[in-house]
Design a protein around this motif. Structure first.
Motif, short mmCIF file in Angstrom:
data_model
loop_
_atom_site.label_atom_id
_atom_site.label_comp_id
_atom_site.label_asym_id
_atom_site.label_seq_id
_atom_site.Cartn_x
_atom_site.Cartn_y
_atom_site.Cartn_z
N VAL A 37 0.85 -1.18 0.00
CA VAL A 37 0.00 0.00 0.00
C VAL A 37 0.90 1.24 0.00
O VAL A 37 2.00 1.23 0.57
N PRO A 38 0.45 2.30 -0.63
CA PRO A 38 1.23 3.55 -0.57
C PRO A 38 1.35 4.03 0.87
O PRO A 38 0.41 3.85 1.67
N PRO A 39 2.48 4.61 1.23
CA PRO A 39 2.66 5.08 2.62
C PRO A 39 1.54 6.00 3.10
O PRO A 39 1.06 5.86 4.23
N LYS A 40 1.08 6.90 2.28
CA LYS A 40 0.01 7.83 2.68
C LYS A 40 -1.31 7.09 2.89
O LYS A 40 -2.11 7.47 3.74
N ALA A 41 -1.54 6.02 2.12
CA ALA A 41 -2.77 5.24 2.28
C ALA A 41 -2.80 4.54 3.64
O ALA A 41 -3.87 4.25 4.18
N LEU A 42 -1.63 4.30 4.19
CA LEU A 42 -1.55 3.66 5.50
C LEU A 42 -2.27 4.49 6.55
O LEU A 42 -2.90 3.95 7.46
N GLU A 43 -2.22 5.83 6.44
CA GLU A 43 -2.92 6.70 7.39
C GLU A 43 -4.42 6.40 7.39
O GLU A 43 -5.05 6.32 8.44
N ALA A 44 -5.00 6.25 6.21
CA ALA A 44 -6.43 5.95 6.10
C ALA A 44 -6.73 4.59 6.69
O ALA A 44 -7.72 4.42 7.42
N LEU A 45 -5.90 3.62 6.39
CA LEU A 45 -6.11 2.27 6.92
C LEU A 45 -6.00 2.25 8.44
O LEU A 45 -6.78 1.57 9.12
N LEU A 46 -5.06 2.99 9.00
CA LEU A 46 -4.91 3.05 10.45
C LEU A 46 -6.11 3.74 11.11
O LEU A 46 -6.54 3.35 12.19
N PHE A 47 -6.64 4.76 10.46
CA PHE A 47 -7.83 5.43 10.97
C PHE A 47 -8.99 4.44 11.06
O PHE A 47 -9.66 4.33 12.09
N VAL A 48 -9.22 3.70 9.98
CA VAL A 48 -10.30 2.70 9.95
C VAL A 48 -10.06 1.62 11.00
O VAL A 48 -10.95 1.26 11.76
N GLU A 49 -8.85 1.10 11.06
CA GLU A 49 -8.53 0.03 12.01
C GLU A 49 -8.71 0.50 13.44
O GLU A 49 -9.27 -0.22 14.28
N THR A 50 -8.28 1.71 13.74
CA THR A 50 -8.41 2.24 15.10
C THR A 50 -9.89 2.38 15.48
O THR A 50 -10.30 1.98 16.58
N ALA A 51 -10.68 2.93 14.59
CA ALA A 51 -12.11 3.09 14.86
C ALA A 51 -12.78 1.74 15.11
O ALA A 51 -13.54 1.59 16.07
N LEU A 52 -12.48 0.77 14.28
CA LEU A 52 -13.08 -0.55 14.44
C LEU A 52 -12.64 -1.20 15.74
O LEU A 52 -13.43 -1.81 16.46
N ARG A 53 -11.36 -1.07 16.06
CA ARG A 53 -10.85 -1.66 17.31
C ARG A 53 -11.49 -1.01 18.52
O ARG A 53 -11.70 -1.65 19.55
N GLU A 54 -11.84 0.27 18.41
CA GLU A 54 -12.50 0.97 19.52
C GLU A 54 -14.00 0.70 19.56
O GLU A 54 -14.71 1.28 20.37
N GLY A 55 -14.48 -0.18 18.68
CA GLY A 55 -15.88 -0.57 18.70
C GLY A 55 -16.80 0.36 17.92
O GLY A 55 -18.02 0.26 18.04
N LEU A 56 -16.23 1.25 17.14
CA LEU A 56 -17.04 2.17 16.35
C LEU A 56 -17.34 1.56 14.99
O LEU A 56 -16.58 0.74 14.48
N ALA A 57 -18.42 1.97 14.39
CA ALA A 57 -18.73 1.58 13.02
C ALA A 57 -17.99 2.54 12.08
O ALA A 57 -17.70 3.68 12.45
N VAL A 58 -17.69 2.08 10.90
CA VAL A 58 -16.97 2.90 9.92
C VAL A 58 -17.74 2.87 8.61
O VAL A 58 -18.17 1.81 8.16
N GLN A 59 -17.88 4.03 8.00
CA GLN A 59 -18.48 4.13 6.67
C GLN A 59 -17.40 4.63 5.73
O GLN A 59 -16.81 5.68 5.97
N VAL A 60 -17.12 3.90 4.69
CA VAL A 60 -16.12 4.30 3.70
C VAL A 60 -16.86 4.66 2.42
O VAL A 60 -17.63 3.86 1.90
N THR A 61 -16.65 5.86 1.95
CA THR A 61 -17.32 6.34 0.75
C THR A 61 -16.27 6.89 -0.21
O THR A 61 -15.50 7.77 0.16
N ALA A 62 -16.24 6.37 -1.42
CA ALA A 62 -15.34 6.91 -2.43
C ALA A 62 -15.94 8.20 -2.97
O ALA A 62 -17.14 8.26 -3.25
N LEU A 63 -15.13 9.24 -3.07
CA LEU A 63 -15.60 10.54 -3.54
C LEU A 63 -14.92 10.89 -4.86
O LEU A 63 -13.75 10.57 -5.06
#
Length: 137
Positions: A37-63
Motif C-alpha cells: 500500500v502507498p505510505p500515505k494510504a496507510l494513514e487511512a487504513l490506520l484510521f479505519v482500524e483504530t475506529a473498528l478496534r475501539e468498537g465504532l462503526a466505519v463508513q467508507v465512501t469513495a468521492l
C-alpha cells in the motif's frame, strides 16, 4: 491515534502519494499474502482500524475529485450555505454549470485546513493576550 464517534476524515492522495514504495507498508493477510500500500494510504487504513478496534462503526465512501458544493460541504464538515458563501466571495474556487456549483475536493480540503490554521492562530493570539497561564488557577 484516537478516533472519536462521528469523527470524519477525508483522505485524498496525490498522484505521487499513490506510488508504492519498495519494502514499504503492506497488509499481510492470514495466509501470509502481502498487499503493498502507498505510505500515505496507510494513514487511512490506520484510521479505519483504530475506529473498528475501539468498537465504532466505519463508513467508507469513495468521492469524486470534483463535487457539488452540497457534497463538498458534507465531506469537510461544513454547512452548505457557509461553503457556498466562501465560494461566492472568491475565497474558494468553483465552477458552475446549468444547475450545479462544483468544487474540487482538493480545494475544499485545503480551504478547511486554512480555516483551521486561521482559527488556531486567532485562539493562540487571544490566549497570549489573556492572563490565562494554563494551571487552572
Amino acid at each position: 491515534m484516537e478516533v472519536l464517534p462521528s469523527q470524519s476524515e477525508v483522505f485524498l492522495l496525490s498522484d505521487a502519494e499513490r506510488t508504492l514504495v519498495p519494502a514499504g507498508p503492506a497488509i499481510i493477510d492470514a495466509e501470509g499474502n502481502r498487499y503493498d500500500v502507498p505510505p500515505k494510504a496507510l494513514e487511512a487504513l490506520l484510521f479505519v482500524e483504530t475506529a473498528l478496534r475501539e468498537g465504532l462503526a466505519v463508513q467508507v465512501t469513495a468521492l469524486r475529485h470534483e463535487l457539488p458544493i452540497r457534497e463538498a460541504a458534507a465531506a469537510i464538515g461544513m454547512a452548505e450555505d457557509e461553503l457556498r458563501s466562501y465560494a461566492a466571495s472568491g475565497a474558494l474556487p468553483f465552477r458552475s454549470d446549468e444547475s450545479v456549483d462544483w468544487v474540487r475536493l482538493e480545494h475544499a480540503l485545503a480551504f478547511r485546513q486554512q480555516l483551521k490554521a486561521r482559527q488556531r492562530a486567532i485562539l493562540d493570539e487571544m490566549l497570549a493576550e489573556s492572563d490565562y497561564d494554563g494551571t487552572g488557577r
